[in-house]
Design an enzyme around this catalytic site. Structure first.
Site, PDB file in Angstrom:
ATOM      1  N   ARG A 272      -3.176  -9.112 -38.944  1.00 15.64           N
ATOM      2  CA  ARG A 272      -3.522  -9.545 -37.735  1.00 15.64           C
ATOM      3  C   ARG A 272      -4.687  -8.619 -37.143  1.00 15.64           C
ATOM      4  NH1 ARG A 272      -1.247  -6.468 -33.678  1.00 15.64           N
ATOM      5  NH2 ARG A 272       0.872  -6.287 -34.134  1.00 15.64           N
ATOM      6  N   HIS A 276      -1.118  -7.599 -30.797  1.00 14.14           N
ATOM      7  CA  HIS A 276       0.111  -8.523 -31.004  1.00 14.14           C
ATOM      8  C   HIS A 276       0.444  -9.872 -30.242  1.00 14.14           C
ATOM      9  CE1 HIS A 276       4.440  -9.857 -31.491  1.00 14.14           C
ATOM     10  NE2 HIS A 276       4.533  -9.491 -30.093  1.00 14.14           N
ATOM     11  N   TYR A 285      -1.387   2.403 -31.659  1.00 15.52           N
ATOM     12  CA  TYR A 285      -0.552   2.807 -32.870  1.00 15.52           C
ATOM     13  C   TYR A 285      -1.429   2.274 -34.402  1.00 15.52           C
ATOM     14  CZ  TYR A 285       0.047  -2.394 -32.251  1.00 15.52           C
ATOM     15  OH  TYR A 285      -0.313  -3.660 -32.286  1.00 15.52           O
TER      16      TYR A 285
HETATM   17  C1  LIG Z   1      15.268 -10.907 -31.740  1.00 15.84           C
HETATM   18  C2  LIG Z   1      14.138 -10.424 -30.995  1.00 15.84           C
HETATM   19  N1  LIG Z   1      13.809  -8.982 -30.658  1.00 15.84           N
HETATM   20  C3  LIG Z   1      12.739  -8.587 -30.301  1.00 15.84           C
HETATM   21  C4  LIG Z   1      11.738  -9.341 -29.958  1.00 15.84           C
HETATM   22  C5  LIG Z   1      10.545  -8.951 -29.238  1.00 15.84           C
HETATM   23  N2  LIG Z   1       9.222  -9.089 -30.413  1.00 15.84           N
HETATM   24  C6  LIG Z   1       8.596 -10.263 -30.145  1.00 15.84           C
HETATM   25  S1  LIG Z   1       7.582 -10.150 -31.668  1.00 15.84           S
HETATM   26  C7  LIG Z   1       8.122  -8.932 -32.170  1.00 15.84           C
HETATM   27  C8  LIG Z   1       7.467  -8.436 -33.600  1.00 15.84           C
HETATM   28  C9  LIG Z   1       7.607  -9.408 -34.298  1.00 15.84           C
HETATM   29  O1  LIG Z   1       6.821  -9.110 -35.714  1.00 15.84           O
HETATM   30  P1  LIG Z   1       6.738 -10.059 -37.065  1.00 15.84           P
HETATM   31  O2  LIG Z   1       8.246 -10.743 -37.253  1.00 15.84           O
HETATM   32  O3  LIG Z   1       6.384  -9.290 -38.169  1.00 15.84           O
HETATM   33  O4  LIG Z   1       5.864 -11.229 -36.524  1.00 15.84           O
HETATM   34  P2  LIG Z   1       4.409 -11.261 -36.055  1.00 15.84           P
HETATM   35  O5  LIG Z   1       4.578 -10.846 -34.191  1.00 15.84           O
HETATM   36  O6  LIG Z   1       3.764  -9.901 -36.799  1.00 15.84           O
HETATM   37  O7  LIG Z   1       3.749 -12.249 -36.309  1.00 15.84           O
HETATM   38  C10 LIG Z   1       9.196  -8.394 -31.342  1.00 15.84           C
HETATM   39  C11 LIG Z   1      10.008  -6.971 -31.709  1.00 15.84           C
HETATM   40  C12 LIG Z   1      11.943 -10.389 -30.046  1.00 15.84           C
HETATM   41  N3  LIG Z   1      10.960 -11.729 -29.744  1.00 15.84           N
HETATM   42  N4  LIG Z   1      13.191 -11.378 -30.518  1.00 15.84           N
END
Ligand SMILES: Cc1ncc(C[n+]2csc(CCOP(=O)(O)OP(=O)(O)O)c2C)c(N)n1
Lengths: 382, 338
Positions: A272, A276, A285
């Site tokens: 990415r 985020h 970070y």
């Molecule tokens: C169950 C849950 N916990 C926390 C969050 C908050 N949150 C949103 S995106 C994220 C990180 C997700 O990372 P990843 O699965 O690697 O997907 P990416 O965003 O990198 O595409 C978090 C912790 C959420 N959406 N759902």
């Protein structure tokens, strides 16, 4: 979308060592690797894939700048990841189902979502979640990993009903592999041997937490082994490789040969580039040099180079594509910005028939709106 | 800090926002008690998505301010084990809407470890979660589901509405021997500042605060709704001569029934304001408590001014969903004029 024969990649997947380098077809510059066979895509299909990636990037830039102007709310950018998203959706047949995350704007678009609808959601209208009737797509999933068991169940249901031409593709992030739902979904998929393909977009970060903090295993693909599911790693910034691997997995899901399992977990290794979401500041970070290094393998640049080298693309075609996608995105923006919503939308579709008590609550609200005017409702904190 | 009194250690104050009050509560407790640790998604280097843990990682290190894998059940389940082992974990759920994977650990285990072991084991655990609407957040980021946890015996449910309370209540929660759900109204994380003592102090759990004295009606609320309720009370005084008493519950479980009932006995009328859906919300509990304990004082039906029995909409419509001053005023007037 394609009906080509990709047996070569079927073989490549079968023989792939899980801890091996990810499967790739193009080198970092976009030149066809000497050892690789390009997927059997027609010129038109290649150009379509290219145009979709280009549109995705253009859309992404517009969306980020719109967020800055306050025209849409929080947005999850996808630059760097469009190649993989577009390629996985190109590998689907129309009857296949797609379970997307909040970052899969391009994957959704390619599988039939409406760009304007997507923008409506970002403007805060739930109407934007509505899916066109003939499109097998779920609204984006925001709670992490919750889509995994559901996608498994959809695949199971298709299988139980004898719909052998329908597979399910489920996107997830690397962070999602830490959740219990990931385990439960993959475990069921293996046990019930369902026609599902799980694509983990390993973009190296779950907000501020690096991939190494999600799992102590070497790769995400190797987790598939424990579930009796096939696992494969692919260069997620090589659209041709992602297409080939996903297409093979979809075909296998629908029609496995003897002693082959239907489900596959694909780890699409990518990055990415940006934040985020628009509420996040990655400089807190991570080191920007890391991000720069990944840009050298940019999916759009690589595909573009390949298409120029093979004379599929030329300056004239490129200009035409550019004009078309800019117009398409501009129209979507206009449509979304012209859209209006109304408080009635809050209580619609909560149940098939709105319960009296909910209707009464809403009517009470409507009376107050008439009495005090909508301006009085503008801010909760006054 | 120019006054002579303020230079005396212990009476020093600083002007903080609510989220800074949370951070100060964590900070002073981590300094005081090295068993206290913080764990959750993005709480370390990133300082939390709302910056509630900012600076703690640099000061206390990655061993006490821990970025975990993305797994709520793992975070709360492991925090239960950490608490059992003698530590004092404070787990952050990134948003209330994402804590459901941890629900089983909370209600099946954290809440009943003490009773299941007949008092042998306890679970001194705090689970913090931002909740509520009004900040133009995406789907699942705006829920207000405090009632789920209030319904579970063994859990305490605490919701601050001011920076000073945020610090003092969180301190008390960390020192509390039982598991505490500490729900943070993110709409007012940064909405205003107030003087907060720099020293470490507790605001007792289980005690409501009377934010405004009045004689015509008791209005019960908590969290982010305290602000629009106070605005409504001021407007009613100015425009209609109605004198509202505003009670901020601060702890929803155990409920401070004493303060609730005493206020009602004074005014004879009540309204409850919450942003959670009306049906099965904590407002129903408060109204029934009043009916059970003070029926003979009642002069009007008790009014609930609440969110709709519908999912909170995406941000374009959320201002219609959440109670705001006009709705609160109107509901109060209806009750007073009954
Ligand atoms: C169950 C849950 N916990 C926390 C969050 C908050 N949150 C949103 S995106 C994220 C990180 C997700 O990372 P990843 O699965 O690697 O997907 P990416 O965003 O990198 O595409 C978090 C912790 C959420 N959406 N759902």
């Amino acid at each position: 979308m394609s009906t080509q024969d990709d047996t070569d990649y079927q073989n490549a997947i079968e023989t792939a060592q899980l801890d091996d380098e990810p499967i790739r077809i193009l080198d970092d510059d976009g030149t066809l690797l000497s050892s690789a066979e390009p997927p059997a895509l027609s010129e038109a299909e290649l150009l379509e894939m290219y145009a979709d990636i280009k549109l995705a990037r253009h859309f992404d830039q517009r969306a980020v700048s719109f967020q800055r102007q306050g025209r849409i709310a929080t947005y999850a950018p996808m630059t760097g990841q469009e190649g993989s998203q577009v390629a996985t959706s190109h590998a689907l047949d129309d009857e296949d189902w797609l379970f997307p995350t909040y970052r899969d704007h391009a994957a959704k678009y390619v599988h039939g979502a409406d760009l304007a609808a997507l923008l409506k959601t970002l403007r805060g209208y739930r109407e934007g979640y509505a899916i066109p009737d003939d499109v097998n797509l779920m609204p984006e999933y925001i709670p992490i990993a919750t889509q995994v068991p559901q996608a498994m169940g959809m695949a199971w249901g298709q299988m139980l009903q004898g719909n052998d031409d329908t597979a399910v593709l489920c996107h997830l992030g690397d962070g999602a592999t830490s959740e219990g739902d990931f385990h439960e979904g993959l475990n069921f998929a293996g046990v019930f041997d369902v026609p599902a393909v799980f694509v983990c977009n390993n973009n190296q970060w779950a907000i501020s937490v690096p991939r190494e903090r999600q799992t102590a295993s070497e790769t995400i693909a190797e987790k598939a082994h424990a579930y009796g599911v096939e696992g494969v790693r692919v260069d997620g910034m090589d659209p041709l490789a992602v297409y080939a691997v996903t297409r093979a997995a979809i075909k296998k899901a629908k029609a496995p040969t003897d002693d082959e399992r239907r489900p596959t977990l694909i780890e699409s290794v990518q990055y990415r580039y940006g934040a985020h979401t628009t509420s996040d500041d990655p400089s807190v970070y991570r080191d920007e040099a890391e991000s720069e290094a990944w840009r050298d393998r940019d999916p759009l640049d690589r595909l573009e180079t390949y298409l120029y080298q093979t004379d599929v693309l030329n300056a004239e075609r490129e200009a035409k594509i550019e004009a078309r996608i800019e117009a398409e995105v501009a129209t979507a923006i206009e449509t979304a910005e012209a859209a209006e919503t109304s408080p009635e939308r809050m209580i619609e579709h909560v149940y098939e028939e709105t319960p009296n008590r909910l209707q009464e609550q809403f009517d009470e609200l409507s009376t107050l709106r008439e009495k005090y005017g909508d301006d009085a409702f503008a801010e909760v904190l006054g | 800090m120019s006054s002579a009194a303020a230079t005396e250690a212990g009476s020093m104050t600083e002007r903080l926002t609510l989220v800074e009050g949370v951070r100060e509560g964590l900070h002073t407790e981590m300094e005081r008690d090295d068993r206290v640790m913080v764990l959750g998604e993005d709480v370390g280097k990133n300082g939390g998505v709302f910056r509630a843990t900012e600076g703690l990682y640099d000061e206390f290190g990655g061993g006490r301010v821990v970025d975990t894998p993305l797994a709520e059940s793992g975070i709360v389940g492991s925090a239960i084990g950490l608490a059992l082992s003698g530590l004092r974990p404070v787990a952050e759920m990134q948003f209330m809407g994402f804590m459901y994977p941890a629900f089983d650990q909370l209600v099946s285990h954290a809440a009943r470890l003490r009773s299941r072991s007949h008092g042998q084991y306890t679970c001194p655990l705090v689970v913090r979660a931002p909740y509520g609407g009004g900040i133009r957040a995406p789907e699942h980021h705006s829920e207000s589901k405090e009632a789920f946890f209030v319904h579970e015996p063994g859990l305490k449910v605490v919701i601050p509405s001011t920076p000073a309370d945020a610090k003092g209540l969180l301190t008390a929660a960390i020192r509390d021997p039982d598991p505490v759900m500490f729900l943070e109204p993110k709409l007012i994380y940064r909405a205003f500042r107030e003087e907060v003592p720099q020293k470490s102090y507790e605001v007792s759990l289980g005690e409501a605060a009377v934010r405004r004295e009045g004689s015509d009606i008791s209005v019960y609320t908590w969290g982010a709704m305290t602000r629009p309720t106070l605005i409504a009370a001021d407007n009613l005084a100015d425009e209609h001569g109605v004198d509202c008493e505003v009670v901020d519950l601060r702890t929803l479980s155990p409920l401070d029934a004493g303060t609730v009932v005493a206020s009602f006995e004074k005014t004879g009328r009540a309204a409850v304001v919450h942003e959670a859906p009306k049906t099965g919300g904590v407002g129903a509990e408060i109204a029934t408590t009043i009916q059970e304990e003070a029926l003979m004082y009642q002069e009007a039906p008790i009014k609930r001014i609440a969110g709709l029995d519908a999912p909170i909409p995406l941000h374009a419509l959320e201002d219609y969903y959440l109670p705001q001053a006009v709705r609160i005023q109107d509901g109060i007037l209806e009750t007073v004029e009954f």
